[in-house]
Design a protein around this motif. Structure first.
Motif, PDB file in Angstrom:
ATOM      1  N   VAL A 212      13.567  16.292   1.495  1.00  0.00           N
ATOM      2  CA  VAL A 212      12.476  15.326   1.668  1.00  0.00           C
ATOM      3  C   VAL A 212      13.062  13.935   1.455  1.00  0.00           C
ATOM      4  O   VAL A 212      13.796  13.705   0.489  1.00  0.00           O
ATOM      5  N   HIS A 213      12.762  13.004   2.361  1.00  0.00           N
ATOM      6  CA  HIS A 213      13.291  11.642   2.284  1.00  0.00           C
ATOM      7  C   HIS A 213      12.157  10.636   2.090  1.00  0.00           C
ATOM      8  O   HIS A 213      11.078  10.793   2.670  1.00  0.00           O
ATOM      9  N   HIS A 214      12.421   9.600   1.292  1.00  0.00           N
ATOM     10  CA  HIS A 214      11.390   8.625   0.945  1.00  0.00           C
ATOM     11  C   HIS A 214      11.587   7.265   1.609  1.00  0.00           C
ATOM     12  O   HIS A 214      10.957   6.294   1.202  1.00  0.00           O
ATOM     13  N   ASP A 215      12.435   7.192   2.618  1.00  0.00           N
ATOM     14  CA  ASP A 215      12.698   5.909   3.274  1.00  0.00           C
ATOM     15  C   ASP A 215      11.421   5.241   3.764  1.00  0.00           C
ATOM     16  O   ASP A 215      11.203   4.041   3.557  1.00  0.00           O
ATOM     17  N   ALA A 216      10.559   6.010   4.426  1.00  0.00           N
ATOM     18  CA  ALA A 216       9.350   5.434   5.018  1.00  0.00           C
ATOM     19  C   ALA A 216       8.331   5.053   3.949  1.00  0.00           C
ATOM     20  O   ALA A 216       7.769   3.951   3.982  1.00  0.00           O
ATOM     21  N   VAL A 217       8.083   5.934   2.984  1.00  0.00           N
ATOM     22  CA  VAL A 217       7.067   5.641   1.973  1.00  0.00           C
ATOM     23  C   VAL A 217       7.495   4.498   1.065  1.00  0.00           C
ATOM     24  O   VAL A 217       6.666   3.711   0.586  1.00  0.00           O
ATOM     25  N   PHE A 218       8.811   4.329   0.828  1.00  0.00           N
ATOM     26  CA  PHE A 218       9.311   3.208   0.031  1.00  0.00           C
ATOM     27  C   PHE A 218       9.472   1.930   0.861  1.00  0.00           C
ATOM     28  O   PHE A 218       9.688   0.862   0.296  1.00  0.00           O
ATOM     29  N   HIS A 219       9.437   2.053   2.189  1.00  0.00           N
ATOM     30  CA  HIS A 219       9.690   0.917   3.094  1.00  0.00           C
ATOM     31  C   HIS A 219      11.077   0.314   2.843  1.00  0.00           C
ATOM     32  O   HIS A 219      11.244  -0.910   2.733  1.00  0.00           O
ATOM     33  N   LEU A 220      12.079   1.185   2.778  1.00  0.00           N
ATOM     34  CA  LEU A 220      13.434   0.732   2.473  1.00  0.00           C
ATOM     35  C   LEU A 220      13.959  -0.268   3.490  1.00  0.00           C
ATOM     36  O   LEU A 220      14.772  -1.137   3.167  1.00  0.00           O
ATOM     37  N   GLY A 221      13.501  -0.164   4.732  1.00  0.00           N
ATOM     38  CA  GLY A 221      13.975  -1.070   5.762  1.00  0.00           C
ATOM     39  C   GLY A 221      13.571  -2.518   5.548  1.00  0.00           C
ATOM     40  O   GLY A 221      14.105  -3.423   6.201  1.00  0.00           O
ATOM     41  N   ARG A 222      12.654  -2.768   4.631  1.00  0.00           N
ATOM     42  CA  ARG A 222      12.211  -4.127   4.346  1.00  0.00           C
ATOM     43  C   ARG A 222      13.010  -4.800   3.229  1.00  0.00           C
ATOM     44  O   ARG A 222      12.817  -5.983   2.959  1.00  0.00           O
ATOM     45  N   LEU A 223      13.875  -4.047   2.561  1.00  0.00           N
ATOM     46  CA  LEU A 223      14.612  -4.600   1.426  1.00  0.00           C
ATOM     47  C   LEU A 223      15.765  -5.487   1.889  1.00  0.00           C
ATOM     48  O   LEU A 223      16.402  -5.232   2.899  1.00  0.00           O
ATOM     49  N   ARG A 224      16.049  -6.522   1.092  1.00  0.00           N
ATOM     50  CA  ARG A 224      17.138  -7.450   1.386  1.00  0.00           C
ATOM     51  C   ARG A 224      18.173  -7.409   0.270  1.00  0.00           C
ATOM     52  O   ARG A 224      17.834  -7.205  -0.900  1.00  0.00           O
ATOM     53  N   ASP A 225      19.439  -7.614   0.641  1.00  0.00           N
ATOM     54  CA  ASP A 225      20.497  -7.537  -0.360  1.00  0.00           C
ATOM     55  C   ASP A 225      20.594  -8.791  -1.222  1.00  0.00           C
ATOM     56  O   ASP A 225      21.375  -8.826  -2.179  1.00  0.00           O
ATOM     57  N   ASP A 226      19.809  -9.842  -0.889  1.00  0.00           N
ATOM     58  CA  ASP A 226      19.813 -11.042  -1.721  1.00  0.00           C
ATOM     59  C   ASP A 226      18.562 -11.134  -2.577  1.00  0.00           C
ATOM     60  O   ASP A 226      18.182 -12.210  -3.051  1.00  0.00           O
ATOM     61  N   ARG A 236       3.688 -17.402 -16.699  1.00  0.00           N
ATOM     62  CA  ARG A 236       4.478 -17.555 -15.473  1.00  0.00           C
ATOM     63  C   ARG A 236       3.730 -16.948 -14.290  1.00  0.00           C
ATOM     64  O   ARG A 236       3.103 -15.891 -14.410  1.00  0.00           O
ATOM     65  N   THR A 237       3.840 -17.598 -13.148  1.00  0.00           N
ATOM     66  CA  THR A 237       3.182 -17.141 -11.928  1.00  0.00           C
ATOM     67  C   THR A 237       4.172 -16.445 -11.009  1.00  0.00           C
ATOM     68  O   THR A 237       5.307 -16.909 -10.849  1.00  0.00           O
ATOM     69  N   ILE A 238       3.732 -15.339 -10.433  1.00  0.00           N
ATOM     70  CA  ILE A 238       4.518 -14.593  -9.443  1.00  0.00           C
ATOM     71  C   ILE A 238       3.621 -14.394  -8.238  1.00  0.00           C
ATOM     72  O   ILE A 238       2.470 -13.950  -8.376  1.00  0.00           O
ATOM     73  N   ALA A 239       4.106 -14.733  -7.040  1.00  0.00           N
ATOM     74  CA  ALA A 239       3.261 -14.648  -5.848  1.00  0.00           C
ATOM     75  C   ALA A 239       4.095 -14.251  -4.636  1.00  0.00           C
ATOM     76  O   ALA A 239       5.270 -14.604  -4.514  1.00  0.00           O
ATOM     77  N   GLY A 240       3.471 -13.503  -3.724  1.00  0.00           N
ATOM     78  CA  GLY A 240       4.108 -13.100  -2.479  1.00  0.00           C
ATOM     79  C   GLY A 240       3.304 -12.013  -1.807  1.00  0.00           C
ATOM     80  O   GLY A 240       2.187 -11.695  -2.234  1.00  0.00           O
ATOM     81  N   THR A 241       3.848 -11.426  -0.765  1.00  0.00           N
ATOM     82  CA  THR A 241       3.233 -10.274  -0.116  1.00  0.00           C
ATOM     83  C   THR A 241       4.110  -9.061  -0.351  1.00  0.00           C
ATOM     84  O   THR A 241       5.337  -9.167  -0.436  1.00  0.00           O
ATOM     85  N   VAL A 242       3.478  -7.897  -0.484  1.00  0.00           N
ATOM     86  CA  VAL A 242       4.220  -6.678  -0.781  1.00  0.00           C
ATOM     87  C   VAL A 242       5.155  -6.343   0.377  1.00  0.00           C
ATOM     88  O   VAL A 242       4.719  -6.169   1.517  1.00  0.00           O
ATOM     89  N   ALA A 243       6.445  -6.272   0.074  1.00  0.00           N
ATOM     90  CA  ALA A 243       7.437  -5.855   1.071  1.00  0.00           C
ATOM     91  C   ALA A 243       7.691  -4.361   0.955  1.00  0.00           C
ATOM     92  O   ALA A 243       7.762  -3.645   1.954  1.00  0.00           O
ATOM     93  N   ALA A 244       7.832  -3.878  -0.289  1.00  0.00           N
ATOM     94  CA  ALA A 244       8.149  -2.476  -0.516  1.00  0.00           C
ATOM     95  C   ALA A 244       7.834  -2.134  -1.966  1.00  0.00           C
ATOM     96  O   ALA A 244       7.749  -3.019  -2.828  1.00  0.00           O
ATOM     97  N   VAL A 245       7.662  -0.854  -2.229  1.00  0.00           N
ATOM     98  CA  VAL A 245       7.543  -0.335  -3.594  1.00  0.00           C
ATOM     99  C   VAL A 245       8.412   0.910  -3.659  1.00  0.00           C
ATOM    100  O   VAL A 245       8.268   1.818  -2.842  1.00  0.00           O
ATOM    101  N   ALA A 246       9.329   0.948  -4.620  1.00  0.00           N
ATOM    102  CA  ALA A 246      10.223   2.095  -4.793  1.00  0.00           C
ATOM    103  C   ALA A 246      10.254   2.451  -6.264  1.00  0.00           C
ATOM    104  O   ALA A 246      10.688   1.645  -7.091  1.00  0.00           O
TER     105      ALA A 246
END
Length: 299
Positions: A212-226, A236-246
């Motif tokens: 079983v692979h979790h690439d799609a459910v984690f949205h791994l393709g949206r992750l960036r190496d930086d 402190r404030t943190i703001a953005g749109t959800v890219a992925a959850v792993a």
């Protein structure tokens, strides 16, 4: 202190059949959750202090009687006393050996060259692997709790299969993640070696290899190496749109072009208030320098 106890506090990321959600805890009103689909806007500001989330057992939560304050960087969201109570009847701590439910023995792939073994209640249907952030897994067998525990021990003794992987190594292995084929090959090789053992418990039903692979459910393709890691602190404030959850990690795409990683294990216990949409992130962000060591160097 009383006013703080009446606030809604974050309970961290929780996984279920519908995907990841952010849990909310309240002394009077119980628990709620907010789904975290990719693309959802998220904007919040941390409160004055982070406090123990208490003990959750059997789907019910008992608040920390002391309302103990926690350090912002602690991975655990429990004080020492609540953590002790939590482990007083725990499968992980071998203090709940009378559990009559069937258990699965799994092989989990999180980093190259280090497949781990573990057990989880069969009724959870793989949710435990989502919580751990495993990129791929395969079930080895199913049986009574003690048989599953024995099988886990046999794998460790006979095949040197670890039962833990450093979390920093898991996180580093996600971006870029190795191909599913290579992960499946490592799992298949260990599954075959495990099935060949003559010391597995007779009461454990060995299951056919089905990765079983979790690439799609984690949205791994949206992750960036930086991606930069958010350092949580009061106000402190943190703001953005959800890219992925792993696993417990929440990745946000910020308005200024950065990708932010929020460790929801450290987010748990904070009182959070909504910030304006598009708000600027004021929390400190640590960025891994180019050429930093990969997961194999974190053991």
């Amino acid at each position: 202190m009383r006013a703080e106890q009446e606030e809604w506090r974050c309970g961290g990321v929780r996984w279920g059949a519908g995907g990841p959600s952010l849990a909310w805890l309240h002394t009077t009103h119980g628990e709620r959750s907010t789904p975290l689909p990719a693309g959802r806007p998220v904007a919040f500001t941390t409160g004055a202090a982070r406090r123990c989330v208490g003990v959750r057992r059997g789907g019910r939560r008992t608040p920390c009687p002391a309302g103990a304050e926690l350090t912002p960087t602690a991975v655990s969201a429990q004080c020492a006393e609540c953590a002790r109570l939590d482990r007083s009847h725990s499968v992980a701590a071998d203090t709940a050996l009378d559990d009559p439910r069937p258990y699965d023995v799994y092989l989990a792939w999180s980093v190259p060259g280090a497949v781990k073994a573990g057990i989880t209640a069969a009724e959870r249907e793989g949710v435990r692997l989502l919580e751990q952030g495993a990129l791929s897994y395969a079930l080895l067998g199913r049986g009574p709790l003690m048989a599953a525990r024995r099988a886990e021990a046999v794998l460790g003794a006979a095949l040197a299969v670890p039962d833990r992987i450093p979390y920093a190594a898991k996180r580093a292995a996600r971006c870029p993640a190795p191909a599913q084929e290579s992960r499946a090959a490592e799992l298949a090789a260990l599954h075959a070696r495990a099935c060949a053992l003559e010391t597995l418990p007779e009461s454990l039903t060995v299951l056919p290899f089905t990765p079983v692979h979790h690439d799609a459910v984690f949205h791994l393709g949206r992750l960036r190496d930086d991606c930069g890691t958010v350092v949580l602190a009061p106000g402190r404030t943190i703001a953005g749109t959800v890219a992925a959850v792993a696993g417990p990690d929440l990745y946000l795409d910020a308005a200024d072009g950065r990708q932010l990683l929020v460790d929801a294990r450290q987010l748990a216990g904070w009182a959070l208030v909504a910030a304006a949409p598009g708000a600027e992130t004021t929390a400190d962000v640590q960025v891994r320098p180019p050429g930093a060591a990969g997961p194999e160097a974190l053991f």
